[in-house]
Design an enzyme around this catalytic site. Structure first.
Site, PDB file in Angstrom:
ATOM      1  N   ASP A   7       0.956  -1.366   0.026  1.00 19.18           N
ATOM      2  CA  ASP A   7      -0.081  -0.003  -0.114  1.00 19.18           C
ATOM      3  C   ASP A   7       1.070   1.346  -0.080  1.00 19.18           C
ATOM      4  O   ASP A   7       2.122   1.163   0.297  1.00 19.18           O
ATOM      5  CB  ASP A   7      -0.766  -0.115   1.455  1.00 19.18           C
ATOM      6  CG  ASP A   7      -1.697   1.104   1.213  1.00 19.18           C
ATOM      7  OD1 ASP A   7      -2.290   1.633   0.059  1.00 19.18           O
ATOM      8  OD2 ASP A   7      -1.717   1.624   2.411  1.00 19.18           O
ATOM      9  N   GLU A   9      -0.241   5.358   1.204  1.00 18.12           N
ATOM     10  CA  GLU A   9      -0.519   5.800   2.140  1.00 18.12           C
ATOM     11  C   GLU A   9      -0.835   5.183   3.384  1.00 18.12           C
ATOM     12  O   GLU A   9      -1.378   4.177   3.644  1.00 18.12           O
ATOM     13  CB  GLU A   9      -1.772   6.660   1.774  1.00 18.12           C
ATOM     14  CG  GLU A   9      -1.963   7.786   0.671  1.00 18.12           C
ATOM     15  CD  GLU A   9      -3.135   8.254   0.370  1.00 18.12           C
ATOM     16  OE1 GLU A   9      -3.428   9.153   1.191  1.00 18.12           O
ATOM     17  OE2 GLU A   9      -3.850   8.118  -0.747  1.00 18.12           O
TER      18      GLU A   9
END
Length: 201
Positions: A7, A9
């Site tokens: 991922d 953020e």
């Protein structure tokens, strides 16, 4: 062969919408996929707030320009890419991600795109593919790769659980409590060790 899927953020860079909430003085925009599992619902809500306040892409990009990667993130990525392939799979948008990818040394990212009017207002968004993180991991597996995945939010759980090894990283206490069987780490050193162990099996 392994591909590590990360991922963006909360894992490598601060949450863009939280930074923008602080810059714009609109606390409602602090809500992220850590809080709301339904991404479509979350984005429609965000766009309605932007419209209500007359804010567009430029204002968000101005905030992004001041965001730096989480301390240690670039070194973590550089080391990771020295011994395996890495893809960032994010529900963010190309218009947000590009300056952050430059600061991270241009890793590969799969993300979505915004629909922007001539006046700079954000009118909608186009998802690359439905349930993009899980779908991408399954596609990589279908062409012969084992995947290792790490993320912090509800929308990362699909790819984490579908991978040969999956980890929560810098996640919330609620998510860690809801998914106690998933290994959870808070430092890049811990995550690196877990990934090295996974890809050496």
């Amino acid at each position: 062969m392994y591909i590590v899927c990360l991922d963006l953020e909360g894992v490598l860079v601060p949450e863009i919408w939280i930074a923008f909430a602080e810059a714009s003085g609109i606390p409602e925009l602090r809500r992220t996929t850590r809080d709301e599992p339904d991404y479509d619902k979350l984005m429609k809500w965000r766009l309605s707030i932007l419209k209500e306040h007359g804010l567009g892409l430029k204002e968000i990009q101005d905030t992004i320009a001041a965001i730096d990667p989480i301390p240690g993130a670039k070194n973590f990525l550089d080391e990771l890419r020295s011994f395996c392939q890495v893809i960032i799979i994010s529900d963010t948008f190309t218009q947000f991600a590009t300056p952050l990818m430059e600061k991270l040394g241009w890793p590969t990212i799969f993300c979505n795109s915004l629909e922007v009017a001539q006046d700079g207002s954000i009118t909608g968004y186009k998802m690359r593919i439905e349930n993009s993180k899980l779908t991408t991991v399954k596609a990589l597996q279908s062409i012969g790769y084992e995947t290792v995945a790490a993320g912090d939010s509800y929308n990362d759980l699909g790819m984490i659980q579908a991978s040969k090894a999956g980890f929560l990283f810098k996640s919330t206490e609620q998510i860690k409590s809801d998914y106690p069987k998933l290994p959870a780490f808070d430092t890049y050193e811990e995550l690196m060790k877990a990934i090295r162990t996974a890809v050496s099996r």
